[in-house]
Design an enzyme around this catalytic site. Sequence first.
Site, short mmCIF file in Angstrom:
data_model
loop_
_atom_site.label_atom_id
_atom_site.label_comp_id
_atom_site.label_asym_id
_atom_site.label_seq_id
_atom_site.Cartn_x
_atom_site.Cartn_y
_atom_site.Cartn_z
N ASP A 36 -56.35 23.33 7.77
CA ASP A 36 -56.83 21.96 7.97
C ASP A 36 -55.90 20.91 7.35
OD1 ASP A 36 -57.37 22.60 5.41
OD2 ASP A 36 -59.45 21.91 5.42
N HIS A 240 -27.26 22.96 13.56
CA HIS A 240 -28.58 22.48 13.17
C HIS A 240 -29.12 23.23 11.95
CE1 HIS A 240 -29.20 20.80 17.49
NE2 HIS A 240 -28.51 19.98 16.72
N ASP A 257 -26.08 15.68 7.26
CA ASP A 257 -26.49 14.89 8.43
C ASP A 257 -27.94 14.50 8.17
OD1 ASP A 257 -27.33 13.88 10.86
OD2 ASP A 257 -26.33 15.41 12.07
N ASP A 268 -29.01 7.73 11.71
CA ASP A 268 -28.49 9.08 11.91
C ASP A 268 -27.04 9.10 11.43
OD1 ASP A 268 -27.86 11.60 12.79
OD2 ASP A 268 -28.10 11.17 14.93
N HIS A 347 -20.10 20.04 20.71
CA HIS A 347 -21.15 19.07 21.09
C HIS A 347 -20.50 17.79 21.60
CE1 HIS A 347 -20.60 16.75 17.33
NE2 HIS A 347 -20.59 17.90 16.69
N HIS A 351 -25.11 9.95 21.13
CA HIS A 351 -26.35 9.84 21.90
C HIS A 351 -26.93 8.46 21.61
CE1 HIS A 351 -28.30 10.62 17.99
NE2 HIS A 351 -27.40 11.59 17.85
N HIS A 358 -32.71 11.08 19.02
CA HIS A 358 -32.04 11.23 20.31
C HIS A 358 -32.84 10.34 21.26
CE1 HIS A 358 -30.48 15.40 18.91
NE2 HIS A 358 -29.79 14.41 18.41
N GLU A 381 -20.09 10.60 16.69
CA GLU A 381 -20.16 11.71 15.75
C GLU A 381 -19.31 12.92 16.14
OE1 GLU A 381 -23.90 13.92 15.87
OE2 GLU A 381 -24.75 12.36 17.15
N TYR A 385 -15.56 22.52 13.82
CA TYR A 385 -16.29 23.62 13.17
C TYR A 385 -15.51 24.91 13.39
CZ TYR A 385 -19.65 19.91 14.05
OH TYR A 385 -20.26 18.69 14.14
N ARG A 403 -18.34 16.94 10.20
CA ARG A 403 -18.84 15.94 11.17
C ARG A 403 -18.86 14.59 10.47
NH1 ARG A 403 -22.66 18.52 13.03
NH2 ARG A 403 -24.53 17.84 11.92
N GLU A 405 -20.39 10.83 11.29
CA GLU A 405 -21.30 10.18 12.26
C GLU A 405 -21.75 8.80 11.78
OE1 GLU A 405 -25.10 12.23 12.80
OE2 GLU A 405 -25.37 11.21 14.72
N1 GLY Z 1 -28.97 14.54 13.57
C1 GLY Z 1 -28.92 14.95 14.90
C2 GLY Z 1 -27.74 14.45 15.56
O1 GLY Z 1 -26.80 14.07 14.93
O2 GLY Z 1 -27.69 14.35 16.74
MN MN Z 2 -26.62 12.19 15.97
MN MN Z 3 -26.89 13.37 12.96
#
Ligand code: GLY
Ligand code: MN
Ligand code: MN
Length: 435
Positions: A36, A240, A257, A268, A347, A351, A358, A381, A385, A403, A405
Amino acid sequence: MNAQEFKRRRRRLMQMMDNDSVAILPTAPVRIRNRDAEYPFRPDSDFYYLTGFPEPEAVAVLVPGREHGEYILFCRENDPEMETWNGTRAGQEGAVDQYFADDSFPIDDIDDILPGLLENKERVFYTMGTLPDFDQRLIGWVNRLRKQSRAGIHTPGEFVALDHFVHDMRLYKSSAEIKAMRQAAKISSKAHIRAMQACKPGMMEYQLEADLLHTFMYGGARSPAYSSIVGSGANGCILHYIENTAKMKDGDLVLIDAGAEYDCYAADISRTFPVNGQYSRCQRALYEIVLQAQYAAIEQVKPGNHWNDPHEAAVKVITQGLKDLGILKGSIKNLLKNESYKPYYMHRTGHWLGMDVHDVGDYKVETEWRVLEPGMVLTVEPGLYIAGGHKGVAKKWWDIGIRIEDDVLVTKDGCEVLTADVPKEPDEIETLMAS
Ligand code: GLY
Ligand code: MN
Ligand code: MN
């Protein structure tokens, strides 16, 4: 965000509908964490975008041209006992006085009232498929009307995808939205700086996560916009990675991140820095490629350019950089044609960003990449890797994940980086970490 802003949005949406149509937007359900215990409630983004109403168990109905008011909000009734346990509710009076609904009914009465609002309408604007239980209830209401056809009641004949309209509106941020996004960016930037300052070999990844979350909440952002990634060493190569349970080692990089959500708007940000405060030669060489790729991509963010231009710019810099280091071999033309960078950069470069990390909005219009326009916000970003054991890559490059970003607003003459407060030049980061 003030009430006028939400009202303006409802009016714009209703201008795109006809008077023979109805829009229905339920907010998100309360989600159970275990038994609960509930997760903190977060309204549905489309619902909140049009209402600003923060409570669970609510459904907004827009009926353009309705004589007794076009905006109807179903929400919880006042209930002194429940409010003693779980906090105050706006109730029907609050829905009208504080949230400017034209009319409000108890959510428990929706089965009796909603079919009447659909009566003799032609079109229902609704987002099908995100809440299967609510989809079923809506079908039930429509079926009830169908059964009354002999009494002369007309049932709507058409369902229209509401998300298509709302998401296009959400793609263009108003000045009030940009203000909220600046605040999310500011709080998140502070958090990244604090993490850089706190980082020491031997600390746990989750201890840096704690620094991030502390700064978010302390700044008034009660939740991260998504699960924070704190990946050191090889974990930086897991895109991720959110376990954040490893001990951070001297000589490794750590990739963070993380972004805060402020008033339902996300930041982000990613930064990658050395656990011990100093980049090694190899780490710095790869880092410079990603950084130059990011600068090149940001340079492409301006009105009139296409969605894909920043990505293409980043890919070119990364391909050239990997060739210069001897990680890729061959002509640049062939390497680009064969997407040879993909094992190391798998990637895309960004976005849309907004209420959802996103965020919504189409990336293509028919077959063409979307043209960037002022008020759009996107992330930039790029990353690299090189997981351990990568065949054909010298060992010295293994287990390096990077990365960088930032959140970028398209302006009239170019762009503005909303997250520019967090250092990303390696010298600047080293200086900050040493201080
Ligand atoms: N944190 C998710 C992305 O960078 O898209
Ligand atoms: Mn992002
Ligand atoms: Mn991110």
